[in-house]
Design a protein around this motif. Structure first.
Motif, PDB file in Angstrom:
ATOM      1  N   GLU A   1      24.583  41.684  50.769  1.00  0.00           N
ATOM      2  CA  GLU A   1      25.784  41.484  51.575  1.00  0.00           C
ATOM      3  C   GLU A   1      26.104  39.993  51.609  1.00  0.00           C
ATOM      4  O   GLU A   1      25.235  39.175  51.880  1.00  0.00           O
ATOM      5  CB  GLU A   1      25.574  42.036  52.986  1.00  0.00           C
ATOM      6  CG  GLU A   1      25.414  43.544  53.001  1.00  0.00           C
ATOM      7  CD  GLU A   1      25.494  44.128  54.399  1.00  0.00           C
ATOM      8  OE1 GLU A   1      26.158  43.519  55.261  1.00  0.00           O
ATOM      9  OE2 GLU A   1      24.888  45.188  54.621  1.00  0.00           O
ATOM     10  N   GLN A   2      27.335  39.647  51.309  1.00  0.00           N
ATOM     11  CA  GLN A   2      27.777  38.257  51.250  1.00  0.00           C
ATOM     12  C   GLN A   2      28.977  38.060  52.167  1.00  0.00           C
ATOM     13  O   GLN A   2      29.671  39.008  52.516  1.00  0.00           O
ATOM     14  CB  GLN A   2      28.164  37.887  49.804  1.00  0.00           C
ATOM     15  CG  GLN A   2      27.039  38.034  48.792  1.00  0.00           C
ATOM     16  CD  GLN A   2      27.521  37.809  47.367  1.00  0.00           C
ATOM     17  OE1 GLN A   2      28.338  38.564  46.845  1.00  0.00           O
ATOM     18  NE2 GLN A   2      27.019  36.754  46.735  1.00  0.00           N
ATOM     19  N   ASP A   3      29.233  36.808  52.546  1.00  0.00           N
ATOM     20  CA  ASP A   3      30.460  36.499  53.280  1.00  0.00           C
ATOM     21  C   ASP A   3      31.638  36.650  52.328  1.00  0.00           C
ATOM     22  O   ASP A   3      31.652  36.080  51.240  1.00  0.00           O
ATOM     23  CB  ASP A   3      30.407  35.066  53.822  1.00  0.00           C
ATOM     24  CG  ASP A   3      29.356  34.908  54.903  1.00  0.00           C
ATOM     25  OD1 ASP A   3      29.061  35.899  55.595  1.00  0.00           O
ATOM     26  OD2 ASP A   3      28.811  33.793  55.042  1.00  0.00           O
ATOM     27  N   GLN A   4      32.637  37.422  52.734  1.00  0.00           N
ATOM     28  CA  GLN A   4      33.769  37.723  51.864  1.00  0.00           C
ATOM     29  C   GLN A   4      35.086  37.259  52.481  1.00  0.00           C
ATOM     30  O   GLN A   4      35.295  37.392  53.683  1.00  0.00           O
ATOM     31  CB  GLN A   4      33.873  39.233  51.613  1.00  0.00           C
ATOM     32  CG  GLN A   4      32.745  39.861  50.833  1.00  0.00           C
ATOM     33  CD  GLN A   4      32.955  41.357  50.727  1.00  0.00           C
ATOM     34  OE1 GLN A   4      33.015  42.065  51.735  1.00  0.00           O
ATOM     35  NE2 GLN A   4      33.085  41.855  49.516  1.00  0.00           N
ATOM     36  N   LEU A   5      35.954  36.761  51.643  1.00  0.00           N
ATOM     37  CA  LEU A   5      37.361  36.553  51.961  1.00  0.00           C
ATOM     38  C   LEU A   5      38.161  37.345  50.943  1.00  0.00           C
ATOM     39  O   LEU A   5      37.756  37.449  49.788  1.00  0.00           O
ATOM     40  CB  LEU A   5      37.736  35.072  51.898  1.00  0.00           C
ATOM     41  CG  LEU A   5      37.106  34.165  52.950  1.00  0.00           C
ATOM     42  CD1 LEU A   5      37.453  32.706  52.654  1.00  0.00           C
ATOM     43  CD2 LEU A   5      37.586  34.534  54.348  1.00  0.00           C
ATOM     44  N   MET A   6      39.288  37.900  51.360  1.00  0.00           N
ATOM     45  CA  MET A   6      40.065  38.715  50.439  1.00  0.00           C
ATOM     46  C   MET A   6      40.597  37.863  49.286  1.00  0.00           C
ATOM     47  O   MET A   6      41.209  36.829  49.517  1.00  0.00           O
ATOM     48  CB  MET A   6      41.235  39.369  51.179  1.00  0.00           C
ATOM     49  CG  MET A   6      42.061  40.301  50.301  1.00  0.00           C
ATOM     50  SD  MET A   6      41.118  41.687  49.627  1.00  0.00           S
ATOM     51  CE  MET A   6      40.687  42.576  51.130  1.00  0.00           C
ATOM     52  N   PRO A   7      40.359  38.276  48.038  1.00  0.00           N
ATOM     53  CA  PRO A   7      40.942  37.547  46.901  1.00  0.00           C
ATOM     54  C   PRO A   7      42.465  37.533  46.982  1.00  0.00           C
ATOM     55  O   PRO A   7      43.079  38.489  47.440  1.00  0.00           O
ATOM     56  CB  PRO A   7      40.473  38.353  45.686  1.00  0.00           C
ATOM     57  CG  PRO A   7      39.308  39.143  46.156  1.00  0.00           C
ATOM     58  CD  PRO A   7      39.559  39.424  47.609  1.00  0.00           C
ATOM     59  N   LYS A   8      43.046  36.431  46.545  1.00  0.00           N
ATOM     60  CA  LYS A   8      44.507  36.325  46.534  1.00  0.00           C
ATOM     61  C   LYS A   8      45.087  36.492  45.136  1.00  0.00           C
ATOM     62  O   LYS A   8      46.187  37.000  44.973  1.00  0.00           O
ATOM     63  CB  LYS A   8      44.930  34.977  47.116  1.00  0.00           C
ATOM     64  CG  LYS A   8      44.571  34.821  48.592  1.00  0.00           C
ATOM     65  CD  LYS A   8      45.046  33.494  49.127  1.00  0.00           C
ATOM     66  CE  LYS A   8      44.705  33.351  50.623  1.00  0.00           C
ATOM     67  NZ  LYS A   8      45.129  32.037  51.160  1.00  0.00           N
ATOM     68  N   VAL A   9      44.333  36.045  44.135  1.00  0.00           N
ATOM     69  CA  VAL A   9      44.818  36.115  42.756  1.00  0.00           C
ATOM     70  C   VAL A   9      43.690  36.620  41.860  1.00  0.00           C
ATOM     71  O   VAL A   9      42.570  36.108  41.914  1.00  0.00           O
ATOM     72  CB  VAL A   9      45.283  34.731  42.254  1.00  0.00           C
ATOM     73  CG1 VAL A   9      45.833  34.840  40.835  1.00  0.00           C
ATOM     74  CG2 VAL A   9      46.334  34.144  43.182  1.00  0.00           C
ATOM     75  N   LEU A  10      43.972  37.641  41.051  1.00  0.00           N
ATOM     76  CA  LEU A  10      43.004  38.162  40.090  1.00  0.00           C
ATOM     77  C   LEU A  10      43.392  37.737  38.682  1.00  0.00           C
ATOM     78  O   LEU A  10      44.575  37.642  38.352  1.00  0.00           O
ATOM     79  CB  LEU A  10      42.952  39.687  40.148  1.00  0.00           C
ATOM     80  CG  LEU A  10      42.531  40.345  41.460  1.00  0.00           C
ATOM     81  CD1 LEU A  10      42.372  41.852  41.246  1.00  0.00           C
ATOM     82  CD2 LEU A  10      41.257  39.751  42.010  1.00  0.00           C
TER      83      LEU A  10
ATOM     84  N   MET B   1      41.193  31.396  41.683  1.00  0.00           N
ATOM     85  CA  MET B   1      41.218  32.676  40.987  1.00  0.00           C
ATOM     86  C   MET B   1      39.939  33.479  41.203  1.00  0.00           C
ATOM     87  O   MET B   1      38.839  32.920  41.275  1.00  0.00           O
ATOM     88  CB  MET B   1      41.363  32.447  39.472  1.00  0.00           C
ATOM     89  CG  MET B   1      42.599  31.669  39.065  1.00  0.00           C
ATOM     90  SD  MET B   1      44.062  32.709  39.148  1.00  0.00           S
ATOM     91  CE  MET B   1      45.272  31.594  38.427  1.00  0.00           C
ATOM     92  N   THR B   2      40.085  34.793  41.275  1.00  0.00           N
ATOM     93  CA  THR B   2      38.959  35.714  41.247  1.00  0.00           C
ATOM     94  C   THR B   2      39.018  36.476  39.926  1.00  0.00           C
ATOM     95  O   THR B   2      40.060  37.022  39.564  1.00  0.00           O
ATOM     96  CB  THR B   2      39.026  36.698  42.428  1.00  0.00           C
ATOM     97  OG1 THR B   2      38.960  35.961  43.658  1.00  0.00           O
ATOM     98  CG2 THR B   2      37.874  37.692  42.377  1.00  0.00           C
TER      99      THR B   2
ATOM    100  N   SER C   1      47.683  39.139  32.964  1.00  0.00           N
ATOM    101  CA  SER C   1      48.007  37.786  33.404  1.00  0.00           C
ATOM    102  C   SER C   1      47.732  37.712  34.900  1.00  0.00           C
ATOM    103  O   SER C   1      47.195  38.628  35.493  1.00  0.00           O
ATOM    104  CB  SER C   1      49.474  37.465  33.097  1.00  0.00           C
ATOM    105  OG  SER C   1      50.328  38.361  33.767  1.00  0.00           O
ATOM    106  N   GLU C   2      48.110  36.621  35.503  1.00  0.00           N
ATOM    107  CA  GLU C   2      47.842  36.406  36.923  1.00  0.00           C
ATOM    108  C   GLU C   2      48.447  37.530  37.753  1.00  0.00           C
ATOM    109  O   GLU C   2      49.596  37.914  37.581  1.00  0.00           O
ATOM    110  CB  GLU C   2      48.441  35.065  37.341  1.00  0.00           C
ATOM    111  CG  GLU C   2      48.269  34.726  38.782  1.00  0.00           C
ATOM    112  CD  GLU C   2      48.911  33.392  39.119  1.00  0.00           C
ATOM    113  OE1 GLU C   2      49.509  33.291  40.186  1.00  0.00           O
ATOM    114  OE2 GLU C   2      48.835  32.476  38.286  1.00  0.00           O
ATOM    115  N   THR C   3      47.668  38.080  38.694  1.00  0.00           N
ATOM    116  CA  THR C   3      48.158  39.154  39.548  1.00  0.00           C
ATOM    117  C   THR C   3      47.835  38.858  41.001  1.00  0.00           C
ATOM    118  O   THR C   3      46.733  38.448  41.323  1.00  0.00           O
ATOM    119  CB  THR C   3      47.531  40.506  39.159  1.00  0.00           C
ATOM    120  OG1 THR C   3      46.118  40.381  39.144  1.00  0.00           O
ATOM    121  CG2 THR C   3      47.994  40.948  37.782  1.00  0.00           C
TER     122      THR C   3
END
Length: 215
Positions: free
Chosen positions: A30-39, A54-55, A208-210
Motif C-alpha cells: 500500500e502506497q500513498d496515492q494521488l490521482m493521476p492527471k495525465v497518462l 506524467m503517469t 498520445s497524452e490523455t
C-alpha cells in the motif's frame, strides 16, 4: 530466455514477497496515492519532456512493453523520472489456456510488486480473463485503493461487455476501490450498472497524452 532463466527471473521479482490465495499471488504494497492527471504510453516514454507530470501506462499490445521485461531494472530507473506507473497489462484472453491466464496474472502481480520495492509509485492494474480467472486475479490487491482497468478490446461484442461487467462487479465486491481509473471506452450499458458504487476516472484510449475525466 530459457525455462531455467524464466524461473530465476520470476524468483527474483518476488523474493520475500507475501503471497495470498489458492494460487499464491504476490501481495502488493500500500502506497500513498494521488490521482493521476495525465497518462502516457510506455512505448512513447522517450518523447516526453515534462516527465514529472506524467503517469506511464501499459495499455498497449504486449510486444510494445517487451523491452521492460527484458531490461526491467534499467527501465525502472528510467520510469522513476515520471509521476508513477499503472502496472503492466500482460494479456488474459478468455480463450487462452487456464495455465497461460494464471501465469500472466502472476506476472502482472509480480512486476507490480517489484516496481514498488524498487521505489516506483504503482497504480495496480486489474486484469481478468475467463470467469475461472476470478479465483486468483483479484488476490493480492489492496482494498479501498485507487485501481485501474483497461477496456480497449473489451467492449466490441455483447459477450465482451458481459464479461467486462461481470469482472467490474467482482472487483468492486472484493476490493471496494475508492476510485477506478478507466483507460478506454466506458459504454453506458456496462458502467451505468455501477453508478454510486465508486468513482470512475475516465481516460480516452489513444497513444498520445490523455487526461482524465471524473464520471
Amino acid at each position: 530466455m530459457s525455462l531455467k532463466d524464466d524461473y530465476e527471473y520470476i524468483a527474483r521479482l518476488v523474493d520475500n514477497v507475501e503471497v495470498v490465495g489458492k494460487y499464491k499471488m504476490p501481495k502488493l504494497l500500500e502506497q500513498d496515492q494521488l490521482m493521476p492527471k495525465v497518462l502516457y504510453p510506455f512505448s512513447k516514454r522517450k518523447k516526453v519532456k515534462e516527465k514529472s507530470a506524467m503517469t506511464i501506462h501499459f495499455y498497449q499490445p504486449d510486444y510494445r512493453f517487451r523491452p521492460l521485461l527484458k531490461n526491467l531494472d534499467k527501465c525502472i530507473e528510467e520510469l522513476k523520472k515520471f509521476n508513477g506507473v499503472i502496472s503492466v497489462d500482460c494479456s488474459l484472453y478468455r480463450d487462452m489456456f487456464p495455465t497461460e491466464q494464471i501465469y500472466d496474472s502472476f506476472l502482472n502481480h509480480a512486476i507490480a510488486y517489484y516496481m514498488q520495492v524498487k521505489g516506483l509509485l504503482v497504480y495496480p492494474n486489474v486484469r481478468w480473463g475467463s470467469k475461472d480467472s476470478f479465483e486468483y486475479c483479484f488476490d493480492g490487491y489492496p482494498k479501498n485503493y485507487i485501481l485501474s482497468i483497461g477496456t480497449r478490446g473489451c467492449c466490441d461484442t455483447v459477450e465482451d461487455k458481459y464479461f467486462l461487467k461481470l469482472g467490474i462487479n467482482e472487483m468492486l465486491n472484493r476490493l471496494n476501490p475508492k476510485a477506478v481509473i478507466v483507460y478506454g471506452p466506458m459504454p453506458k450499458d456496462v458502467f451505468d450498472n455501477f453508478v454510486g458504487r465508486t468513482k470512475f476516472i475516465h481516460f480516452e484510449a489513444n497513444y498520445s497524452e490523455t487526461k482524465g475525466v471524473v464520471i
